[in-house]
Design a protein around this motif. Structure first.
Motif, PDB file in Angstrom:
ATOM      1  N   LEU A  62      14.708 -15.026  -8.259  1.00 29.03           N
ATOM      2  CA  LEU A  62      13.417 -14.476  -7.853  1.00 29.03           C
ATOM      3  C   LEU A  62      13.078 -13.254  -8.703  1.00 29.03           C
ATOM      4  CD1 LEU A  62      13.959 -14.615  -3.990  1.00 29.03           C
ATOM      5  CD2 LEU A  62      12.644 -16.221  -5.397  1.00 29.03           C
ATOM      6  N   ALA A  63      11.836 -13.177  -9.143  1.00 36.19           N
ATOM      7  CA  ALA A  63      11.381 -12.049  -9.954  1.00 36.19           C
ATOM      8  C   ALA A  63      11.157 -10.813  -9.092  1.00 36.19           C
ATOM      9  CB  ALA A  63      10.084 -12.412 -10.675  1.00 36.19           C
ATOM     10  N   ARG A  64      11.371  -9.676  -9.707  1.00 33.35           N
ATOM     11  CA  ARG A  64      11.141  -8.406  -9.018  1.00 33.35           C
ATOM     12  C   ARG A  64       9.661  -8.267  -8.701  1.00 33.35           C
ATOM     13  NH1 ARG A  64      14.027  -2.800 -10.766  1.00 33.35           N
ATOM     14  NH2 ARG A  64      13.166  -1.515  -9.103  1.00 33.35           N
ATOM     15  N   THR A  65       9.389  -7.754  -7.509  1.00 32.11           N
ATOM     16  CA  THR A  65       8.041  -7.614  -6.980  1.00 32.11           C
ATOM     17  C   THR A  65       7.739  -6.133  -6.783  1.00 32.11           C
ATOM     18  OG1 THR A  65       8.358  -9.665  -5.740  1.00 32.11           O
ATOM     19  CG2 THR A  65       6.572  -8.250  -5.017  1.00 32.11           C
ATOM     20  N   PRO A  66       6.547  -5.662  -7.152  1.00 31.85           N
ATOM     21  CA  PRO A  66       6.195  -4.267  -6.849  1.00 31.85           C
ATOM     22  C   PRO A  66       6.201  -4.039  -5.338  1.00 31.85           C
ATOM     23  CG  PRO A  66       4.581  -5.262  -8.340  1.00 31.85           C
ATOM     24  CD  PRO A  66       5.479  -6.365  -7.855  1.00 31.85           C
ATOM     25  N   THR A  67       6.579  -2.823  -4.938  1.00 34.96           N
ATOM     26  CA  THR A  67       6.589  -2.485  -3.514  1.00 34.96           C
ATOM     27  C   THR A  67       5.485  -1.497  -3.191  1.00 34.96           C
ATOM     28  OG1 THR A  67       8.186  -0.701  -3.863  1.00 34.96           O
ATOM     29  CG2 THR A  67       9.080  -2.862  -3.283  1.00 34.96           C
ATOM     30  N   ALA A  68       5.046  -1.561  -1.961  1.00 38.47           N
ATOM     31  CA  ALA A  68       4.040  -0.607  -1.467  1.00 38.47           C
ATOM     32  C   ALA A  68       4.553  -0.058  -0.156  1.00 38.47           C
ATOM     33  CB  ALA A  68       2.696  -1.303  -1.259  1.00 38.47           C
ATOM     34  N   PRO A  69       4.638   1.253  -0.027  1.00 40.44           N
ATOM     35  CA  PRO A  69       4.305   2.207  -1.074  1.00 40.44           C
ATOM     36  C   PRO A  69       5.360   2.180  -2.174  1.00 40.44           C
ATOM     37  CG  PRO A  69       5.255   3.347   0.812  1.00 40.44           C
ATOM     38  CD  PRO A  69       5.103   1.908   1.200  1.00 40.44           C
ATOM     39  N   GLU A  70       4.957   2.566  -3.375  1.00 30.40           N
ATOM     40  CA  GLU A  70       5.888   2.625  -4.496  1.00 30.40           C
ATOM     41  C   GLU A  70       6.901   3.734  -4.236  1.00 30.40           C
ATOM     42  OE1 GLU A  70       5.654   3.466  -9.239  1.00 30.40           O
ATOM     43  OE2 GLU A  70       3.923   2.547  -8.266  1.00 30.40           O
ATOM     44  N   SER A  71       8.190   3.435  -4.438  1.00 31.31           N
ATOM     45  CA  SER A  71       9.242   4.412  -4.151  1.00 31.31           C
ATOM     46  C   SER A  71      10.501   4.069  -4.924  1.00 31.31           C
ATOM     47  CB  SER A  71       9.552   4.420  -2.648  1.00 31.31           C
ATOM     48  OG  SER A  71      10.689   5.201  -2.382  1.00 31.31           O
ATOM     49  N   ASP A  72      11.215   5.090  -5.387  1.00 28.16           N
ATOM     50  CA  ASP A  72      12.523   4.879  -6.006  1.00 28.16           C
ATOM     51  C   ASP A  72      13.578   4.491  -4.974  1.00 28.16           C
ATOM     52  OD1 ASP A  72      11.642   5.413  -8.562  1.00 28.16           O
ATOM     53  OD2 ASP A  72      12.388   7.480  -8.600  1.00 28.16           O
ATOM     54  N   LEU A  73      13.222   4.514  -3.706  1.00 25.81           N
ATOM     55  CA  LEU A  73      14.157   4.164  -2.639  1.00 25.81           C
ATOM     56  C   LEU A  73      14.072   2.698  -2.245  1.00 25.81           C
ATOM     57  CD1 LEU A  73      13.596   7.270  -0.308  1.00 25.81           C
ATOM     58  CD2 LEU A  73      15.322   6.985  -2.108  1.00 25.81           C
ATOM     59  N   THR A  74      13.117   1.957  -2.835  1.00 24.66           N
ATOM     60  CA  THR A  74      12.909   0.572  -2.431  1.00 24.66           C
ATOM     61  C   THR A  74      12.749  -0.354  -3.635  1.00 24.66           C
ATOM     62  OG1 THR A  74      10.504   0.788  -2.306  1.00 24.66           O
ATOM     63  CG2 THR A  74      11.755   1.275  -0.295  1.00 24.66           C
ATOM     64  N   ALA A  75      13.047  -1.626  -3.407  1.00 27.14           N
ATOM     65  CA  ALA A  75      12.810  -2.670  -4.404  1.00 27.14           C
ATOM     66  C   ALA A  75      12.711  -3.995  -3.661  1.00 27.14           C
ATOM     67  CB  ALA A  75      13.937  -2.715  -5.432  1.00 27.14           C
ATOM     68  N   ALA A  76      12.099  -4.979  -4.305  1.00 23.54           N
ATOM     69  CA  ALA A  76      11.953  -6.304  -3.688  1.00 23.54           C
ATOM     70  C   ALA A  76      11.934  -7.369  -4.778  1.00 23.54           C
ATOM     71  CB  ALA A  76      10.679  -6.371  -2.856  1.00 23.54           C
ATOM     72  N   TRP A  77      12.311  -8.568  -4.377  1.00 20.78           N
ATOM     73  CA  TRP A  77      12.286  -9.722  -5.265  1.00 20.78           C
ATOM     74  C   TRP A  77      11.698 -10.892  -4.487  1.00 20.78           C
ATOM     75  CZ3 TRP A  77      15.980  -6.082  -4.919  1.00 20.78           C
ATOM     76  CH2 TRP A  77      16.343  -5.416  -6.101  1.00 20.78           C
ATOM     77  N   GLY A  78      10.846 -11.675  -5.153  1.00 22.17           N
ATOM     78  CA  GLY A  78      10.244 -12.836  -4.500  1.00 22.17           C
ATOM     79  C   GLY A  78       9.356 -12.450  -3.335  1.00 22.17           C
ATOM     80  N   GLY A  79       8.496 -11.451  -3.525  1.00 20.29           N
ATOM     81  CA  GLY A  79       7.713 -10.929  -2.402  1.00 20.29           C
ATOM     82  C   GLY A  79       8.667 -10.157  -1.510  1.00 20.29           C
ATOM     83  N   SER A  80       8.854 -10.629  -0.307  1.00 17.55           N
ATOM     84  CA  SER A  80       9.776  -9.963   0.620  1.00 17.55           C
ATOM     85  C   SER A  80      11.025 -10.791   0.894  1.00 17.55           C
ATOM     86  CB  SER A  80       9.068  -9.670   1.939  1.00 17.55           C
ATOM     87  OG  SER A  80       8.693 -10.893   2.550  1.00 17.55           O
ATOM     88  N   ALA A  81      11.307 -11.779   0.036  1.00 22.44           N
ATOM     89  CA  ALA A  81      12.479 -12.633   0.258  1.00 22.44           C
ATOM     90  C   ALA A  81      13.767 -11.821   0.212  1.00 22.44           C
ATOM     91  CB  ALA A  81      12.516 -13.761  -0.770  1.00 22.44           C
ATOM     92  N   ILE A  82      13.843 -10.869  -0.722  1.00 24.77           N
ATOM     93  CA  ILE A  82      14.993  -9.981  -0.843  1.00 24.77           C
ATOM     94  C   ILE A  82      14.454  -8.564  -0.971  1.00 24.77           C
ATOM     95  CG2 ILE A  82      17.018  -9.344  -2.209  1.00 24.77           C
ATOM     96  CD1 ILE A  82      17.123 -12.299  -3.131  1.00 24.77           C
ATOM     97  N   VAL A  83      14.869  -7.691  -0.083  1.00 22.80           N
ATOM     98  CA  VAL A  83      14.360  -6.314  -0.048  1.00 22.80           C
ATOM     99  C   VAL A  83      15.540  -5.354  -0.050  1.00 22.80           C
ATOM    100  CG1 VAL A  83      13.134  -4.629   1.385  1.00 22.80           C
ATOM    101  CG2 VAL A  83      12.243  -6.943   1.142  1.00 22.80           C
ATOM    102  N   LEU A  84      15.455  -4.323  -0.881  1.00 18.24           N
ATOM    103  CA  LEU A  84      16.497  -3.307  -0.974  1.00 18.24           C
ATOM    104  C   LEU A  84      15.909  -1.957  -0.577  1.00 18.24           C
ATOM    105  CD1 LEU A  84      19.061  -2.752  -3.748  1.00 18.24           C
ATOM    106  CD2 LEU A  84      17.452  -0.921  -3.278  1.00 18.24           C
ATOM    107  N   ARG A  85      16.684  -1.202   0.210  1.00 20.04           N
ATOM    108  CA  ARG A  85      16.322   0.187   0.557  1.00 20.04           C
ATOM    109  C   ARG A  85      17.559   1.040   0.314  1.00 20.04           C
ATOM    110  NH1 ARG A  85      13.686   1.643   5.645  1.00 20.04           N
ATOM    111  NH2 ARG A  85      15.690   1.134   6.576  1.00 20.04           N
ATOM    112  N   CYS A  86      17.429   2.028  -0.538  1.00 18.22           N
ATOM    113  CA  CYS A  86      18.537   2.916  -0.873  1.00 18.22           C
ATOM    114  C   CYS A  86      18.333   4.258  -0.179  1.00 18.22           C
ATOM    115  CB  CYS A  86      18.595   3.118  -2.397  1.00 18.22           C
ATOM    116  SG  CYS A  86      19.946   4.180  -2.941  1.00 18.22           S
ATOM    117  N   GLY A  87      19.445   4.871   0.216  1.00 15.62           N
ATOM    118  CA  GLY A  87      19.367   6.180   0.857  1.00 15.62           C
ATOM    119  C   GLY A  87      19.122   6.112   2.345  1.00 15.62           C
TER     120      GLY A  87
END
Length: 163
Positions: A62-87
């Motif tokens: 799955l390709a990386r997807t922009p997140t809203a709100p934009e943050s260095d604490l978050t990332a996503a791939w495939g829309g919301s199929a895979i979501v990362l939250r750091c911190g």
């Protein structure tokens, strides 16, 4: 948390937590709504920013997807199929010595089955806690954590987070 010492047990996570983290997301969308965790201490935020810059462009195909709100604490791939939250703050599960986990490329992960059939993975033994939520469709891809673990191992030192 023990690793590889007992059979893997999957714990239910309230669906509300997953829904709150992924509110407004649809898999395959052009942008994923991902609520960042509460503002972590500056040292943890710095580690998360470093991780953000090292995250792979694809996870589980799955390709990386922009997140809203934009943050260095978050990332996503495939829309919301895979979501990362750091911190994220220290999860209460980390204090339970009965929790089981897995290790992928020198990164320890606590894992829980979510109420919607997906999984929640949380790093352990790292200075910053990182959470990865995976939808049911992509939860069967065991290699999904490999690229994420490599980026975490490069940017987030081993240790116990005080946050």
């Amino acid at each position: 948390m023990s690793l590889h010492r007992r059979p893997l047990r999957l714990l239910a996570m309230p669906t509300a937590m997953a829904v709150a983290a992924l509110a407004g997301c649809t898999p395959g969308g052009s942008q994923a709504r991902v609520d960042p965790p509460p503002t972590p201490p500056a040292d943890v935020a710095g580690l998360c920013a470093a991780l953000h810059g090292e995250l792979p462009e694809t996870v589980a195909g799955l390709a990386r997807t922009p997140t809203a709100p934009e943050s260095d604490l978050t990332a996503a791939w495939g829309g919301s199929a895979i979501v990362l939250r750091c911190g994220i703050p220290k999860p209460p599960e980390m204090t339970d010595p009965e929790q089981d986990g897995v290790q992928v490329d020198d990164v320890s992960w606590l894992l829980q089955k979510t109420g919607d059939g997906g999984f929640r993975f949380i790093t352990g033994m790292r200075v910053a806690y990182t959470e990865v939520l995976v939808d049911e469709e992509h939860a069967t891809d065991a290699g999904m954590l490999v690229g994420l673990s490599a980026a975490i191992a490069r940017t987030v030192p081993e240790g116990i987070s005080s946050y």
